[in-house]
Design a protein around this motif. Structure first.
Motif, short mmCIF file in Angstrom:
data_model
loop_
_atom_site.label_atom_id
_atom_site.label_comp_id
_atom_site.label_asym_id
_atom_site.label_seq_id
_atom_site.Cartn_x
_atom_site.Cartn_y
_atom_site.Cartn_z
N HIS A 81 0.96 -1.21 0.08
CA HIS A 81 -0.07 0.05 -0.12
C HIS A 81 0.94 1.19 0.00
O HIS A 81 0.57 2.11 -0.67
N LEU A 82 2.01 1.24 0.78
CA LEU A 82 3.05 2.43 0.99
C LEU A 82 3.52 2.73 -0.35
O LEU A 82 3.81 3.71 -1.00
N ARG A 83 3.97 1.55 -1.15
CA ARG A 83 4.40 1.69 -2.53
C ARG A 83 3.47 2.41 -3.49
O ARG A 83 3.87 2.96 -4.25
N ASP A 84 2.42 1.78 -3.48
CA ASP A 84 1.44 2.32 -4.26
C ASP A 84 1.26 3.89 -4.16
O ASP A 84 1.06 4.57 -5.19
N LEU A 85 0.88 4.08 -2.91
CA LEU A 85 0.72 5.42 -2.55
C LEU A 85 1.91 6.21 -2.89
O LEU A 85 1.52 7.46 -3.73
N GLU A 86 2.96 5.90 -2.94
CA GLU A 86 4.15 6.80 -3.45
C GLU A 86 4.16 6.81 -4.95
O GLU A 86 4.44 7.99 -5.27
N GLY A 90 3.83 10.07 -7.34
CA GLY A 90 4.77 10.47 -8.20
C GLY A 90 4.37 10.88 -9.63
O GLY A 90 4.73 11.68 -10.39
N LYS A 91 3.14 10.11 -9.86
CA LYS A 91 2.67 10.25 -11.28
C LYS A 91 1.29 11.28 -11.31
O LYS A 91 1.09 11.54 -12.47
N CYS A 92 1.01 11.78 -10.22
CA CYS A 92 -0.11 12.46 -10.07
C CYS A 92 0.05 13.78 -10.82
O CYS A 92 1.17 14.51 -10.24
N GLU A 93 -0.64 14.42 -11.31
CA GLU A 93 -0.59 15.76 -11.98
C GLU A 93 -1.29 16.82 -11.14
O GLU A 93 -1.15 17.92 -11.17
N ASP A 94 -2.05 16.41 -10.25
CA ASP A 94 -3.18 17.24 -9.41
C ASP A 94 -2.23 17.36 -8.23
O ASP A 94 -2.13 16.41 -7.42
N LEU A 101 -2.31 12.01 -0.91
CA LEU A 101 -1.59 10.69 -1.11
C LEU A 101 -0.35 10.47 -0.17
O LEU A 101 -0.24 9.66 0.49
N LEU A 102 0.37 11.64 -0.37
CA LEU A 102 1.66 11.66 0.62
C LEU A 102 1.26 11.95 2.02
O LEU A 102 2.08 11.41 2.98
N GLU A 103 0.21 12.66 2.21
CA GLU A 103 -0.18 12.56 3.70
C GLU A 103 -0.78 11.43 4.33
O GLU A 103 -0.41 11.13 5.59
#
Length: 119
Positions: A81-86, A90-94, A101-103
């Motif tokens: 789950h942490l890998r997915d969030l990271e 990283g890919k998110c443009e918003d 996600l980082l929070e």
């Protein structure tokens, strides 16, 4: 006796090993047994930061880092789950979504750092 957390993977219960005593030796043994992929980095970091130190000052920071790493690695679902969030952040443009996600990533790491021995 404390209960071990149970997670389910494909409908099969997975037991998460309890956290060890909060000592470098106990943590190393737990990593060796339950998260051996962390062991080379743990030992290299120990040799680089602690082994040649003439002070115990770096030990608490070392323990906090590796305590957190092990608390995450012992729970494959949390680690994934942490890998997915990271990756998603990283890919998110918003920027707002990336921040959320980082929070969540940060909150989960803080929770992992706070897990007590035996839990």
């Amino acid at each position: 006796m404390t209960a071990e957390p149970v997670h389910f993977h494909d409908g099969v219960p997975d037991r998460i090993p309890p956290m060890p005593e909060r000592t470098p030796q106990a943590l190393r043994l737990a990593i060796q047994e339950h998260a051996p992929h962390l062991l080379p980095d743990f030992e290299a970091h120990w040799r680089r930061v602690i082994a040649d130190a003439f002070s115990v000052t770096p030990v608490p920071a070392f323990m906090r880092l590796w305590w957190t790493q092990y608390a995450i690695a012992r729970d494959p679902a949390l680690e994934e789950h942490l890998r997915d969030l990271e990756a998603r952040a990283g890919k998110c443009e918003d920027p707002d979504e990336s921040g959320r996600l980082l929070e969540e990533y940060s909150r989960l790491r803080h929770e992992a750092a706070a897990v007590e021995p035996g839990r």
